[in-house]
Design a protein around this motif. Structure first.
Motif, PDB file in Angstrom:
ATOM      1  N   UNK A 266       0.838  -1.198   0.000  1.00  0.00           N
ATOM      2  CA  UNK A 266       0.000   0.000   0.000  1.00  0.00           C
ATOM      3  C   UNK A 266       0.876   1.251   0.000  1.00  0.00           C
ATOM      4  N   UNK A 267       0.498   2.230  -0.797  1.00  0.00           N
ATOM      5  CA  UNK A 267       1.304   3.444  -0.943  1.00  0.00           C
ATOM      6  C   UNK A 267       0.453   4.659  -0.584  1.00  0.00           C
ATOM      7  N   UNK A 268       0.894   5.399   0.413  1.00  0.00           N
ATOM      8  CA  UNK A 268       0.142   6.553   0.889  1.00  0.00           C
ATOM      9  C   UNK A 268      -0.010   7.613  -0.196  1.00  0.00           C
ATOM     10  N   UNK A 269       0.985   7.790  -1.038  1.00  0.00           N
ATOM     11  CA  UNK A 269       0.899   8.798  -2.103  1.00  0.00           C
ATOM     12  C   UNK A 269      -0.249   8.484  -3.058  1.00  0.00           C
ATOM     13  N   UNK A 270      -0.454   7.205  -3.378  1.00  0.00           N
ATOM     14  CA  UNK A 270      -1.567   6.815  -4.238  1.00  0.00           C
ATOM     15  C   UNK A 270      -2.897   7.134  -3.557  1.00  0.00           C
TER      16      UNK A 270
ATOM     17  N   UNK B 230     -13.045   5.328  -0.261  1.00  0.00           N
ATOM     18  CA  UNK B 230     -13.533   4.008  -0.653  1.00  0.00           C
ATOM     19  C   UNK B 230     -12.988   3.585  -2.006  1.00  0.00           C
ATOM     20  N   UNK B 231     -12.439   4.525  -2.777  1.00  0.00           N
ATOM     21  CA  UNK B 231     -11.933   4.228  -4.115  1.00  0.00           C
ATOM     22  C   UNK B 231     -10.549   3.601  -4.104  1.00  0.00           C
ATOM     23  N   UNK B 232      -9.903   3.585  -2.956  1.00  0.00           N
ATOM     24  CA  UNK B 232      -8.557   3.008  -2.874  1.00  0.00           C
ATOM     25  C   UNK B 232      -8.687   1.494  -2.736  1.00  0.00           C
ATOM     26  N   UNK B 233      -8.334   0.769  -3.784  1.00  0.00           N
ATOM     27  CA  UNK B 233      -8.548  -0.673  -3.856  1.00  0.00           C
ATOM     28  C   UNK B 233      -7.976  -1.461  -2.699  1.00  0.00           C
ATOM     29  N   UNK B 234      -6.696  -1.223  -2.311  1.00  0.00           N
ATOM     30  CA  UNK B 234      -6.109  -2.009  -1.213  1.00  0.00           C
ATOM     31  C   UNK B 234      -6.477  -1.500   0.173  1.00  0.00           C
ATOM     32  N   UNK B 235      -7.561  -0.731   0.283  1.00  0.00           N
ATOM     33  CA  UNK B 235      -7.880  -0.082   1.549  1.00  0.00           C
ATOM     34  C   UNK B 235      -8.089  -1.016   2.717  1.00  0.00           C
ATOM     35  N   UNK B 236      -8.589  -2.229   2.463  1.00  0.00           N
ATOM     36  CA  UNK B 236      -8.770  -3.179   3.572  1.00  0.00           C
ATOM     37  C   UNK B 236      -7.433  -3.673   4.106  1.00  0.00           C
ATOM     38  N   UNK B 237      -6.396  -3.560   3.285  1.00  0.00           N
ATOM     39  CA  UNK B 237      -5.051  -3.909   3.749  1.00  0.00           C
ATOM     40  C   UNK B 237      -4.351  -2.716   4.376  1.00  0.00           C
ATOM     41  N   UNK B 238      -4.836  -1.500   4.065  1.00  0.00           N
ATOM     42  CA  UNK B 238      -4.107  -0.290   4.451  1.00  0.00           C
ATOM     43  C   UNK B 238      -4.593   0.366   5.727  1.00  0.00           C
TER      44      UNK B 238
END
Length: 398
Positions: free
Chosen positions: A17-21, A234-242
């Protein structure tokens, strides 16, 4: 669901997961041209006037236009919306609050109160399955409380028809601490390890199976700690990992927004939205919100709800209100949708086969048939008992 991931990864890992993204996604602004039915946009959150929307919901064509806008907001837009004045007359809120207060007192006396998976023991009061408890204890109140076309429209916009309503009352006292930012059910309620074991496409599926909401039973100014929200997260795909990572949590705390709620307002958001209950820094406001967690007919609700018992309790009250013309047909439909199971499955197809179509009868269908034909209470109860027996009949092997 918009999935943002590098190299089309099949699984999401916390270290990837990348905070900048994430920051690039949540830095966008709500396009006012996509929320034409909103009264205003505040901190990127569309604010709707429930009273102005209700006439549009009586026509199927205009209702679908409104629901399409709601769906866009929750899926591709900021991920959260507010409905002002859902309860223009708040008397029924006061009646429900009185019932909830008695339930809280009774449950605390019997078992020391319900456990809460976020707050320290004794820091607040929570009623699990407030939906069924209100229906059984005060069916007339339940009918008028859930006869809300705008709430029904938001639920259907996100989940489709035959959604499964559940609810949990949350009472946060002055001094109550804020939650940590998180995502919600389904994957948000799993450990990091279990969440990571689900493929990326399941991470995209999870949010569209559930809708989060809340009904304010009191005024909730900022000092009382309305929900902290990060639009577009909610648009950040890996959010459940992040969401457990410290850098993402710090970013949330620095960039979240909060909207005050007035008594009778409601808020709804995509469960993948990064959010957290706020700290109650007021001196005397007991923040009472009935949390709605609504599930798709195709998914699994978090709570076990005895909808057969609810239907039997609600029918006499709703029949009377309908006979007195105290509820419109669209309000009746909303109340029934909050109570009765609208999906035919799972069932035992040997004993409960499809009749005249591809699927067997549902509780919802039987309930509306009873209202339309003005059945006596005993006739509805018999029909529900027969449905229960058909759905749960033991398998017969030839």
């Amino acid at each position: 669901m918009n999935i943002q991931r590098k190299n089309r990864a099949s699984y999401f890992r916390e270290n990837d997961c990348h905070l900048a993204d994430f920051a690039a996604i949540v830095s966008q602004e709500t396009d006012a041209s996509t929320v034409v039915h909103a009264e205003e946009v505040v901190s990127n959150i569309p604010v709707y006037d429930a009273g102005r929307l209700e006439p549009l919901l009586t026509d199927s064509g205009s209702k679908r236009v409104v629901m399409a806008e709601f769906a866009h907001v929750l899926l591709e837009g900021p991920g959260v919306l507010t409905l002002k004045g859902v309860y223009g007359d708040t008397d029924v809120l006061d009646e429900a609050t009185e019932v909830f207060s008695k339930i809280i007192a009774s449950e605390k006396e019997k078992a020391g109160g319900g456990a809460d998976h976020f707050a320290k023991s004794g820091a607040n009061d929570r009623i699990w399955n407030s939906l069924q408890k209100l229906c059984i204890k005060a069916p007339d109140v339940f009918a008028r409380y859930h006869a809300r076309p705008t709430i029904d429209a938001v639920c259907e916009a996100w989940l489709g028809p035959n959604y499964q309503m559940t609810a949990q009352v949350n009472l946060i006292r002055p001094g109550g601490e804020a939650q940590q930012p998180h995502r919600d059910y389904h994957l948000g309620f799993q450990t990091a390890e279990i969440s990571a074991s689900y493929p990326a496409h399941a991470h995209a599926l999870s949010p569209v199976m559930t809708l989060q909401g809340g009904i304010a039973h009191v005024d909730v100014p900022i000092e009382a700690g309305p929900t902290k929200l990060l639009p577009f997260s909610q648009l950040y795909g890996p959010g459940y990992a992040a969401w457990r990572r410290d850098d993402f949590r710090h970013y949330f705390e620095d960039h979240h927004v909060q909207l005050p709620l007035e008594k009778g307002d409601a808020i709804f958001f995509n469960p993948a939205l990064f959010h957290a209950g706020g700290a109650n820094k007021s001196e005397d406001i007991h923040r009472l919100v009935n949390l709605l967690q609504v599930s798709s007919a195709f998914g699994r609700a978090m709570e076990t709800v005895d909808r057969f018992a609810m239907c039997k309790a609600l029918y006499p009250a709703l029949r009377t209100l309908r006979q007195r013309n105290e509820l419109t047909e669209i309000e009746v439909q909303a109340a029934v949708a909050a109570c009765a199971e609208g999906y035919s499955f799972p069932t035992n197809l040997d004993s409960d086969p499809p009749v005249g179509g591809l699927a067997p009868k549902t509780q919802n269908g039987i309930f509306h048939e009873a209202l339309a034909s003005d059945w006596e209470e005993t006739q509805l109860n018999l029909a529900l008992d027969e449905l229960f027996s058909r759905q749960r009949a033991p398998l017969v092997f030839g």
